[in-house]
Write a protein that holds these residues in place. Sequence first.
Motif, short mmCIF file in Angstrom:
data_model
loop_
_atom_site.label_atom_id
_atom_site.label_comp_id
_atom_site.label_asym_id
_atom_site.label_seq_id
_atom_site.Cartn_x
_atom_site.Cartn_y
_atom_site.Cartn_z
N HIS A 50 -7.92 -12.05 27.79
CA HIS A 50 -9.08 -11.43 27.16
C HIS A 50 -8.66 -10.05 26.70
CE1 HIS A 50 -13.11 -9.85 26.49
NE2 HIS A 50 -13.60 -11.07 26.70
N THR A 51 -9.12 -9.65 25.53
CA THR A 51 -8.78 -8.33 25.01
C THR A 51 -9.60 -7.25 25.69
OG1 THR A 51 -10.45 -8.36 23.27
CG2 THR A 51 -8.32 -9.38 22.76
N ASN A 53 -11.55 -3.28 25.23
CA ASN A 53 -12.69 -2.82 24.43
C ASN A 53 -12.33 -2.29 23.05
OD1 ASN A 53 -14.59 -3.45 26.36
ND2 ASN A 53 -14.49 -1.45 27.33
N CYS A 58 -5.44 -3.00 24.18
CA CYS A 58 -5.02 -4.34 23.77
C CYS A 58 -4.35 -5.07 24.93
CB CYS A 58 -4.03 -4.26 22.61
SG CYS A 58 -4.69 -3.48 21.13
N ILE A 87 -10.50 -12.79 17.70
CA ILE A 87 -9.45 -11.87 18.12
C ILE A 87 -8.36 -11.82 17.04
CG2 ILE A 87 -9.86 -12.32 20.56
CD1 ILE A 87 -6.63 -13.50 19.61
N ASP A 129 -5.89 -7.99 20.16
CA ASP A 129 -6.95 -6.99 20.15
C ASP A 129 -8.28 -7.64 19.80
OD1 ASP A 129 -7.75 -6.36 17.21
OD2 ASP A 129 -5.56 -6.28 17.13
N CYS A 130 -9.34 -6.85 19.93
CA CYS A 130 -10.70 -7.37 19.84
C CYS A 130 -11.21 -7.54 18.42
CB CYS A 130 -11.64 -6.48 20.64
SG CYS A 130 -11.74 -4.79 20.03
N PRO A 134 -15.68 -6.06 21.15
CA PRO A 134 -15.11 -6.66 22.36
C PRO A 134 -15.89 -7.83 22.96
CG PRO A 134 -16.24 -4.65 22.93
CD PRO A 134 -16.34 -4.78 21.42
N ASP A 137 -14.25 -12.30 23.71
CA ASP A 137 -12.88 -12.27 23.21
C ASP A 137 -11.86 -12.93 24.14
OD1 ASP A 137 -13.54 -11.13 20.82
OD2 ASP A 137 -13.09 -9.08 21.44
#
Length: 191
Positions: A50-51, A53, A58, A87, A129-130, A134, A137
């Motif tokens: 999970h990414t 915020n 990242c 993502i 990254d998100c 966020p 993700d």
Amino acid sequence: NYGFGELVESEGVVRNFQPLQTVREGRLQHGEQLPDPQLGYVFLNKSGGHTGNSLQHCAIRRWRTERDCRVLVHGVISHANEQGDGIRMRVVAPGGKVLADVSVHNGTQPLAVPAIELRAGEWLDFVADCAGGPSHDTFGSRFVVSQSMGTGAPRVWKSEDDFREVAAPRQDAWAQLAHTLLMTNEFCFVD
């Protein structure tokens, strides 16, 4: 290595890489709490993660070579949720080279990197990254890194098969020699 850090898009580099060191339920995360008060849900596990915020948080898998080599990468990135905005996954090499850039939302995308030469001690960063925000993700990722060092068969690293929650300490030269001797044919037939 498994960690988080900042992706500076204008330069194509990762800064402030920090290892994820807390193991919880098959995943590596920053602290005891998930979500982390500062980073959000950033974590990595065997099949993805999970990414965080923002681009400052990242999720990063770092693959490092110990010898000069030629590397070829291919993989698949997935995001299985209609909610959120998906993502973005980038493969970043030393010198600010972004070798691959894939975005995915509620689907699956292939990822491929043409052959690249790396020197001993250099690495590739697999940076998730998100995208825009966020929310929702969680992602899946599978990578295969083929490492050629001239002659002989290439060494292969598979992100799912080779995932380790805790890094195993390296054996010193004497321990490696003892291990090699114990694996020889002479020790297989001891009466």
